[in-house]
Scaffold this motif. Structure first.
Motif, PDB file in Angstrom:
ATOM      1  N   GLU A  30       0.815  -1.214   0.000  1.00 46.97           N
ATOM      2  CA  GLU A  30       0.000   0.000   0.000  1.00 46.97           C
ATOM      3  C   GLU A  30       0.853   1.270   0.000  1.00 46.97           C
ATOM      4  O   GLU A  30       0.319   2.373  -0.089  1.00 46.97           O
ATOM      5  CB  GLU A  30      -0.913   0.020   1.236  1.00 46.97           C
ATOM      6  N   GLY A  31       2.168   1.128   0.145  1.00 47.23           N
ATOM      7  CA  GLY A  31       3.061   2.280   0.165  1.00 47.23           C
ATOM      8  C   GLY A  31       3.136   2.972   1.515  1.00 47.23           C
ATOM      9  O   GLY A  31       3.676   4.070   1.621  1.00 47.23           O
ATOM     10  N   LEU A  32       2.603   2.344   2.550  1.00 52.21           N
ATOM     11  CA  LEU A  32       2.615   2.941   3.883  1.00 52.21           C
ATOM     12  C   LEU A  32       3.814   2.502   4.701  1.00 52.21           C
ATOM     13  O   LEU A  32       4.267   3.225   5.581  1.00 52.21           O
ATOM     14  CB  LEU A  32       1.316   2.607   4.622  1.00 52.21           C
ATOM     15  N   LEU A  33       4.327   1.313   4.453  1.00 54.78           N
ATOM     16  CA  LEU A  33       5.543   0.830   5.088  1.00 54.78           C
ATOM     17  C   LEU A  33       6.636   0.928   4.034  1.00 54.78           C
ATOM     18  O   LEU A  33       6.542   0.326   2.970  1.00 54.78           O
ATOM     19  CB  LEU A  33       5.373  -0.615   5.563  1.00 54.78           C
ATOM     20  N   ARG A  34       7.634   1.729   4.301  1.00 58.70           N
ATOM     21  CA  ARG A  34       8.691   1.984   3.316  1.00 58.70           C
ATOM     22  C   ARG A  34       9.876   1.050   3.477  1.00 58.70           C
ATOM     23  O   ARG A  34      10.482   0.634   2.501  1.00 58.70           O
ATOM     24  CB  ARG A  34       9.171   3.435   3.418  1.00 58.70           C
ATOM     25  N   GLN A  35      10.250   0.766   4.727  1.00 59.41           N
ATOM     26  CA  GLN A  35      11.443  -0.052   4.984  1.00 59.41           C
ATOM     27  C   GLN A  35      11.334  -0.615   6.388  1.00 59.41           C
ATOM     28  O   GLN A  35      10.726   0.004   7.265  1.00 59.41           O
ATOM     29  CB  GLN A  35      12.702   0.820   4.876  1.00 59.41           C
ATOM     30  N   SER A  36      11.924  -1.771   6.599  1.00 61.00           N
ATOM     31  CA  SER A  36      11.914  -2.391   7.924  1.00 61.00           C
ATOM     32  C   SER A  36      13.267  -3.020   8.190  1.00 61.00           C
ATOM     33  O   SER A  36      13.853  -3.648   7.295  1.00 61.00           O
ATOM     34  CB  SER A  36      10.805  -3.454   7.985  1.00 61.00           C
ATOM     35  N   TRP A  37      13.753  -2.839   9.412  1.00 55.68           N
ATOM     36  CA  TRP A  37      15.033  -3.397   9.825  1.00 55.68           C
ATOM     37  C   TRP A  37      14.838  -4.168  11.121  1.00 55.68           C
ATOM     38  O   TRP A  37      14.088  -3.750  11.990  1.00 55.68           O
ATOM     39  CB  TRP A  37      16.060  -2.308  10.092  1.00 55.68           C
ATOM     40  N   VAL A  38      15.534  -5.281  11.266  1.00 51.58           N
ATOM     41  CA  VAL A  38      15.559  -6.030  12.518  1.00 51.58           C
ATOM     42  C   VAL A  38      16.604  -5.381  13.420  1.00 51.58           C
ATOM     43  O   VAL A  38      17.682  -4.994  12.948  1.00 51.58           O
ATOM     44  CB  VAL A  38      15.908  -7.513  12.249  1.00 51.58           C
TER      45      VAL A  38
END
Length: 99
Positions: A39-47
């Motif tokens: 949906e373009g709401l989460l751009r990037q995720s890191w642990v």
């Protein structure tokens, strides 16, 4: 506007205080993250370090209220398993174009 959200577990993974349905909640968490990415709401995720230390996630949201709705949609938040810290982001003026 972009926001950096730090998710940290309230209990150590494997501890007695963990929800018994944690594996199912984690699968739901991953599915929700993928939906928000599409949906373009989460751009990037890191642990954060090892997987059981949490995550840092870059979100795009219209307002702080919109961001809170997004955060509230995660299964581990609904199960009261995660803490969050929210950091609103703004462009760094050192990298802005000079006129």
């Amino acid at each position: 506007m972009q926001y950096l959200v730090i998710f940290t577990p309230k209990q150590k993974i494997g501890s007695a205080e963990m929800p018994s349905d944690f594996p199912q909640l984690l699968r739901g968490e991953e599915a929700r993250a993928k939906d928000l990415y599409m949906e373009g709401l989460l751009r990037q995720s890191w642990v954060l370090g090892e997987r059981d230390h949490g995550a840092a996630v870059l979100f795009e949201a219209e307002s702080p209220e919109h961001l809170q709705e997004i955060i509230a949609s995660f299964p581990l938040i609904k199960a009261d398993y995660s803490n969050t810290q929210v950091f609103p982001l703004a462009p760094d003026p050192a990298f802005a174009e000079k006129s």
